[in-house]
Write an enzyme that holds these catalytic residues in place. Structure first.
Site, PDB file in Angstrom:
ATOM      1  N   CYS A 159     -28.694  20.323-111.041  1.00 33.27           N
ATOM      2  CA  CYS A 159     -27.376  20.904-111.334  1.00 33.27           C
ATOM      3  C   CYS A 159     -26.919  20.525-112.736  1.00 33.27           C
ATOM      4  O   CYS A 159     -26.392  21.365-113.476  1.00 33.27           O
ATOM      5  CB  CYS A 159     -26.338  20.441-110.312  1.00 33.27           C
ATOM      6  SG  CYS A 159     -26.610  21.037-108.644  1.00 33.27           S
ATOM      7  N   CYS A 193     -26.909  15.574-108.465  1.00 33.26           N
ATOM      8  CA  CYS A 193     -28.090  16.439-108.494  1.00 33.26           C
ATOM      9  C   CYS A 193     -28.562  16.652-109.935  1.00 33.26           C
ATOM     10  O   CYS A 193     -27.883  17.328-110.711  1.00 33.26           O
ATOM     11  CB  CYS A 193     -27.735  17.769-107.847  1.00 33.26           C
ATOM     12  SG  CYS A 193     -28.919  19.086-108.125  1.00 33.26           S
TER      13      CYS A 193
END
Length: 139
Positions: free
Chosen positions: A52, A49
């Site tokens: 993230c 991600c």
């Protein structure tokens, strides 16, 4: 004060959550934070991600700064949602759980009195001032 980081997966999350975030446990005065994240790739130490990867260092920096400036310890439960196909499943346990109703990662939640007291979604989790607002919310 200190920051205690505890890692959990979907499989062992409830045990960690129940131990660290018990509803009647607020009297001990800890700041309790949940951080939902994508799983890491062992070879690169990066998650699948991109949000993230950008937000994590900001969140950790702001949590550490808040702990230094407070008279309370901080508990940070890092909950890893799984690989991308697992997370994308609409029946993912944390998407369906009424306590969390996750729609994206990263998601940062401040937990107080048995419920989410403040929340920051994936679209703002990289913004230091927004992280500060969640971490430093009055309890």
């Amino acid at each position: 004060m200190t920051v205690e980081k505890v890692d959990a997966t979907v499989a062992d999350f409830d045990a960690h959550f129940d131990k660290l975030f018990a509803a009647g446990d607020d009297a001990e005065g800890k700041v309790k934070l949940l951080l939902f994240l994508a799983d890491r790739d062992a070879s690169s130490n990066q998650t699948w991600c991109p949000d993230c990867n950008v937000a994590e260092p900001v969140i950790y920096d702001r949590v550490e700064a808040a702990a230094k400036g407070k008279e309370k310890d901080v508990v940070l439960l890092r909950a890893y949602v799984g690989d991308k196909p697992t997370w994308r499943d609409p029946a993912h346990p944390w998407r369906a759980d009424p306590r969390f109703r996750l729609t994206g990662v990263p998601t940062l939640i401040r937990w107080e009195n048995g419920a989410a007291a403040a929340r920051l979604g994936d679209d703002e989790a990289h913004l230091a001032d927004k992280v500060d607002a969640v971490v430093n919310a009055a309890n």
